[in-house]
Scaffold this motif. Structure first.
Motif, mmCIF file in Angstrom:
data_model
loop_
_atom_site.group_PDB
_atom_site.id
_atom_site.type_symbol
_atom_site.label_atom_id
_atom_site.label_comp_id
_atom_site.label_asym_id
_atom_site.label_seq_id
_atom_site.Cartn_x
_atom_site.Cartn_y
_atom_site.Cartn_z
ATOM 1 N N ALA A 66 0.833 -1.214 0.000
ATOM 2 C CA ALA A 66 0.000 0.000 0.000
ATOM 3 C C ALA A 66 0.861 1.254 0.000
ATOM 4 O O ALA A 66 0.868 2.027 0.962
ATOM 5 N N THR A 76 2.664 1.760 3.464
ATOM 6 C CA THR A 76 1.897 2.138 4.655
ATOM 7 C C THR A 76 1.406 0.920 5.430
ATOM 8 O O THR A 76 0.747 1.076 6.452
ATOM 9 N N VAL A 77 1.718 -0.275 4.944
ATOM 10 C CA VAL A 77 1.363 -1.518 5.631
ATOM 11 C C VAL A 77 2.589 -2.417 5.663
ATOM 12 O O VAL A 77 3.257 -2.607 4.642
ATOM 13 N N SER A 79 3.604 -6.387 6.845
ATOM 14 C CA SER A 79 3.008 -7.684 7.186
ATOM 15 C C SER A 79 4.115 -8.699 7.421
ATOM 16 O O SER A 79 5.122 -8.697 6.714
ATOM 17 N N GLN A 89 0.355 -7.345 11.419
ATOM 18 C CA GLN A 89 0.523 -6.194 10.542
ATOM 19 C C GLN A 89 0.577 -4.881 11.329
ATOM 20 O O GLN A 89 -0.013 -4.757 12.408
ATOM 21 N N PHE A 91 -0.314 -0.873 10.334
ATOM 22 C CA PHE A 91 -0.892 0.047 9.361
ATOM 23 C C PHE A 91 -0.630 1.477 9.836
ATOM 24 O O PHE A 91 -0.685 1.752 11.033
ATOM 25 N N THR A 93 -1.994 5.537 8.722
ATOM 26 C CA THR A 93 -2.841 6.345 7.841
ATOM 27 C C THR A 93 -1.959 7.088 6.841
ATOM 28 O O THR A 93 -1.071 7.841 7.251
ATOM 29 N N THR A 115 -1.950 1.463 13.572
ATOM 30 C CA THR A 115 -2.777 0.334 14.003
ATOM 31 C C THR A 115 -1.958 -0.941 13.990
ATOM 32 O O THR A 115 -1.286 -1.251 12.998
ATOM 33 N N HIS A 116 -2.006 -1.676 15.084
ATOM 34 C CA HIS A 116 -1.365 -2.982 15.142
ATOM 35 C C HIS A 116 -2.448 -4.040 15.069
ATOM 36 O O HIS A 116 -3.225 -4.210 16.007
ATOM 37 N N ASP A 242 -7.438 -5.404 16.596
ATOM 38 C CA ASP A 242 -6.810 -4.255 15.962
ATOM 39 C C ASP A 242 -6.644 -3.178 17.020
ATOM 40 O O ASP A 242 -7.643 -2.666 17.560
ATOM 41 N N GLU A 244 -5.317 0.527 18.091
ATOM 42 C CA GLU A 244 -5.069 1.798 17.416
ATOM 43 C C GLU A 244 -4.326 2.778 18.319
ATOM 44 O O GLU A 244 -4.643 2.914 19.502
#
Length: 281
Positions: A66, A76-77, A79, A89, A91, A93, A115-116, A242, A244
Motif C-alpha cells: 500500500a 503504509t502496511v 506484514s 501487521q 498500518f 494512515t 494500528t497494530h 486491531d 489503534e
C-alpha cells in the motif's frame, strides 16, 4: 504461538526554524491548513532473512505494501508471520488533512493513526525486528492572511521488536500490568517529550506538539520486558485485536522578546553576577 514486545522510539525536529510567510504585517497566525503524510521508510525482518531486500517475501519475511504516492511511494502496511488469523501487521494512515482547520492555541486535531493488527502467528515465523515510520507535516497559514506553505517538516519514529512467548516466559504468567489472554503486546514510546518543535515566524514562536491517545505509564515489569527503564510510557496491544494509536497535534504561540527586553535581561544578569563577585570578595 508468539507475541511481540515493541519499542517505539520517537524523534522530531527539535530545533527552531525561521520561516517567512510573506505577510504584510507580523500579525499572529490564528488559523492553519495542514497535510500529514506517513509511510514506513525502512524495515528489516528477523534473522536468517537479514540482508534480504526490504520487500523480500522469502522465508516468510516482512512485506511492505500500500504505497503512499504522496510520500515517495513509502509503504503504509507492513506484514509478517503466519497464523490462523493471517499475518501480523502494522498500518499507518497515509494522508490526514484539514478540515477541520488547526487553530493557534486551540484544540488538537488528528494526525496519523498507527494500528497494530495483533494476530497470533506461529513461533516458527520470521518477524519484523525494526522499522522506521516517517511522517511529514505541511502547514499553510490561513488567517488573518493566507501565506505560503511551511514544510514539509519531518517526524521520525524508530520501531524495534522483541519476540516473546504468548504463554509467558517458560509457560508461566504474562508480563504483569499487560493483561490479556493470550499475553498482550507492549509498545514503549521513548522520550515522548521530544515530540515538539518550534517555528519562528515574524514576531512569534509557534510550537507544534504531538501527542497520542492511549499512551500512558506502563508497569515496571512491562518496561523491563521491553528493555526499558522503570517509568516508561507506552500502550498495550491485545492479542487477536486491531489496536489503534491515534496521534494528534496542537500549535501554540508566544511572542518573540523585543531586542530591548533581551538587552535589559542581559544587563540584569550581568549586574547580578557582579554583585555576587563583590559579595564573595
Amino acid at each position: 504461538m508468539s507475541k511481540f514486545s515493541k519499542i517505539l522510539s520517537g524523534t522530531a525536529v527539535a530545533l527552531t526554524l525561521f520561516v517567512g510567510v510573506g505577510q504584510a504585517s507580523a500579525a499572529l497566525i490564528t488559523e492553519w491548513g495542514y497535510v500529514v503524510q506517513s509511510g514506513f521508510s525502512d524495515f528489516d525482518p528477523a534473522a536468517p532473512n537479514q540482508g534480504a531486500a526490504p520487500n523480500d517475501t522469502t522465508n516468510n519475511g516482512v512485506v511492505g505494501s500500500a504505497p503512499n504516492a504522496g510520500l515517495g511511494g513509502l509503504p503504509t502496511v507492513l506484514s509478517w508471520g503466519q497464523g490462523s488469523g493471517g499475518p501480523s501487521q502494522l498500518f499507518v494512515t497515509p494522508t490526514v488533512n484539514n478540515p477541520p482547520n488547526l487553530f493557534t492555541n486551540g484544540a488538537a486535531v488528528d494526525g496519523a493513526m498507527l494500528t497494530h493488527a495483533n494476530n497470533t502467528i506461529s513461533g516458527a515465523s520470521l518477524t519484523l525486528t525494526n522499522a522506521q515510520l516517517t511522517s511529514t507535516l505541511l502547514l499553510t497559514p490561513l488567517a488573518p492572511v493566507v501565506g505560503g506553505p511551511i514544510g514539509p517538516l519531518p517526524i521520525i519514529f524508530n520501531i524495534l521488536f522483541e519476540e516473546t512467548a504468548n504463554a509467558g516466559i517458560g509457560g508461566g504468567q504474562c508480563t504483569p500490568g499487560t493483561g490479556g489472554t493470550p499475553c498482550a503486546d507492549i509498545f514503549v514510546l521513548q522520550d515522548p517529550g521530544a515530540l515538539s518543535f518550534d517555528l519562528l515566524i515574524d514576531d512569534f514562536i509557534y510550537t507544534v506538539a504531538l501527542t497520542a491517545a492511549g499512551l500512558g505509564p506502563l508497569s515496571d515489569e512491562a518496561c523491563a520486558a521491553a528493555g526499558e527503564a522503570a517509568g516508561c510510557v507506552g500502550f498495550i496491544t491485545l492479542e487477536g485485536q486491531d489496536n489503534e494509536l491515534q496521534t494528534s497535534f496542537t500549535i501554540t504561540a508566544r511572542g518573540v522578546p523585543e531586542p530591548g527586553t533581551l538587552a535589559l535581561l542581559g544587563l540584569g544578569l550581568l549586574g547580578l553576577g557582579m554583585a555576587r563577585r563583590r559579595k564573595a570578595a
